[in-house]
Scaffold this active site. Structure first.
Site, short mmCIF file in Angstrom:
data_model
loop_
_atom_site.label_atom_id
_atom_site.label_comp_id
_atom_site.label_asym_id
_atom_site.label_seq_id
_atom_site.Cartn_x
_atom_site.Cartn_y
_atom_site.Cartn_z
N LYS A 65 0.84 -1.21 0.00
CA LYS A 65 0.00 0.00 0.00
C LYS A 65 0.88 1.26 0.00
O LYS A 65 0.59 2.22 -0.72
CB LYS A 65 -0.92 0.00 1.24
CG LYS A 65 -2.08 -0.97 1.10
CD LYS A 65 -2.84 -1.18 2.39
CE LYS A 65 -3.87 -2.30 2.22
NZ LYS A 65 -4.53 -2.71 3.46
N GLN A 109 -4.38 -1.25 9.59
CA GLN A 109 -4.32 -2.59 8.99
C GLN A 109 -4.92 -3.62 9.95
O GLN A 109 -4.53 -3.69 11.12
CB GLN A 109 -2.85 -2.94 8.67
CG GLN A 109 -2.68 -4.27 7.97
CD GLN A 109 -3.31 -4.31 6.57
OE1 GLN A 109 -3.18 -3.36 5.80
NE2 GLN A 109 -4.00 -5.39 6.26
N ASP A 132 -10.89 3.12 4.33
CA ASP A 132 -11.32 1.72 4.19
C ASP A 132 -12.85 1.64 4.10
O ASP A 132 -13.39 0.62 3.70
CB ASP A 132 -10.86 0.89 5.40
CG ASP A 132 -9.60 0.08 5.09
OD1 ASP A 132 -9.34 -0.19 3.91
OD2 ASP A 132 -8.89 -0.29 6.06
#
Ligand code: NDP
Length: 308
Positions: A65, A109, A132
């Site tokens: 990422k 994460q 997200d």
């Protein structure tokens, strides 16, 4: 029917939907728009990624990422925390990132170590920086048709479906899986596109018959090659979200390969189009994360964005 990018599977009639090629084009558009936005706001859009602990798979995802964020001309901010980090300490870091005007997107994460309540952490992120799209406010905005930051994987699936099929209105869609990060938001997005949507899960009776009625079948189960050709309506479009690591002794001792939730060979013999694993949905997820970071930055500065 295909508008771009799909090629024919070598031994079958199904078109293979090339998520890698589509995601490369999306990232190029995002990078161009990020550069235009940077010129306007005086800095590059910025994504903060928080990694707690040393889960090897998470470390790989985070590195990927960060590299892709930088390659798209955006700023990447990395916060690595020890596996013993407590919830209060993590929440304090989220607060700091929420308050930081130089941060447009925040991603924590998952999974988090067991001492930390994941939902509490996700819901501590400012909804406007929640790239997200997991915050309860974004889930609610999506469910009620308001502007939301949408979870990356299902949004990527929707983009592939629209690119391949055009208008989805009136189609029967079956989503196998009801997780908050894939199945449920996928179903919401398909409802918004006026599909008739069924969500199947582990308690669904006669899953095969349910799937066989689908014009669009999205598999997000986490069970390698569970969906076989006899689950699929002839000509259906099949989106395989699954990423499963399975032993591959044919590649040598101790070797693994990646496979989806769909048995590609038997499914491609029946489907009209299908995403491969790897190279289908996977690359779309990161591309949509970059897109969400750009969208979050543009909204914070009231800047118009071209259609991405
Ligand atoms: P979860 O484990 O959170 O959810 C799996 C879902 O599948 C659950 O709703 C479960 O039902 C359902 N399920 C399990 N077994 C069956 C069965 N036998 N029949 C029908 N339904 C079943 O997984 P995720 O949604 O997080 O992920 C799904 C897959 O997608 C995984 O392979 C994951 O690796 C992959 N993934 C890929 C991404 C990408 O970037 N391509 C991103 C995210 C995930 P129930 O609710 O009843 O338990």
């Amino acid at each position: 029917m295909t508008q771009t990018g799909a090629t024919q599977a070598p031994t079958t009639g199904a078109a293979v939907i090339d998520g890698k090629a589509f995601s490369d084009r999306l990232v190029t558009r995002v990078a161009d728009a990020a550069s235009a936005l940077a010129a306007r706001i005086g800095r590059a859009p910025a994504l903060a990624v928080v990694l707690v602990g040393d889960n090897p798979a998470s470390a790989v995802y985070v590195r990927n990422k960060i590299e892709r964020t930088t390659a798209a001309g955006m700023r990447s901010i990395e916060r690595r925390l020890d596996a013993t980090t407590g919830q209060d300490e993590l929440l304090a870091i989220i607060d700091e990132l929420n308050a930081d005007d130089g941060v447009d997107g925040i991603l924590v994460q998952l999974p988090l170590p067991p001492q930390i309540d994941e939902a509490a952490v996700i819901n501590a992120i400012s909804p406007d920086k929640d790239v997200d799209g997991f915050h309860v406010v974004n889930a609610g905005r999506l469910a009620t048709g308001q502007d939301a930051l949408v979870p990356c994987t299902p949004y990527g699936c929707l983009m592939l479906l629209q690119d391949h099929l055009g208008d989805l209105s009136g189609l029967n869609a079956v989503v196998v899986g009801r997780s908050n990060i894939v199945g449920k938001p996928m179903a919401q997005l398909l409802v918004q596109q006026s599909c008739t949507v069924t969500i199947a899960h582990s308690r669904t009776r006669d899953l095969q018959a349910v799937c066989a009625a689908a014009d669009i079948l999205v598999a997000a189960v986490g069970r390698p090659e569970m969906i076989t050709g006899d689950f699929i309506k002839p000509g259906a479009t099949v989106i395989d979200v699954g990423i499963n690591r399975v032993p591959a002794p044919e590649r040598g001792e101790g070797k693994f390969r990646l496979t989806g939730d769909v048995d590609f060979a038997s499914a491609a013999a029946v489907a009209g189009a299908i995403t491969p694993v790897p190279g289908g949905v996977g690359p779309m997820t990161i591309a949509c994360l970059l897109r969400n970071t750009l969208v979050a930055a543009a909204r914070r500065f009231d800047a118009e964005l071209a259609d991405l």
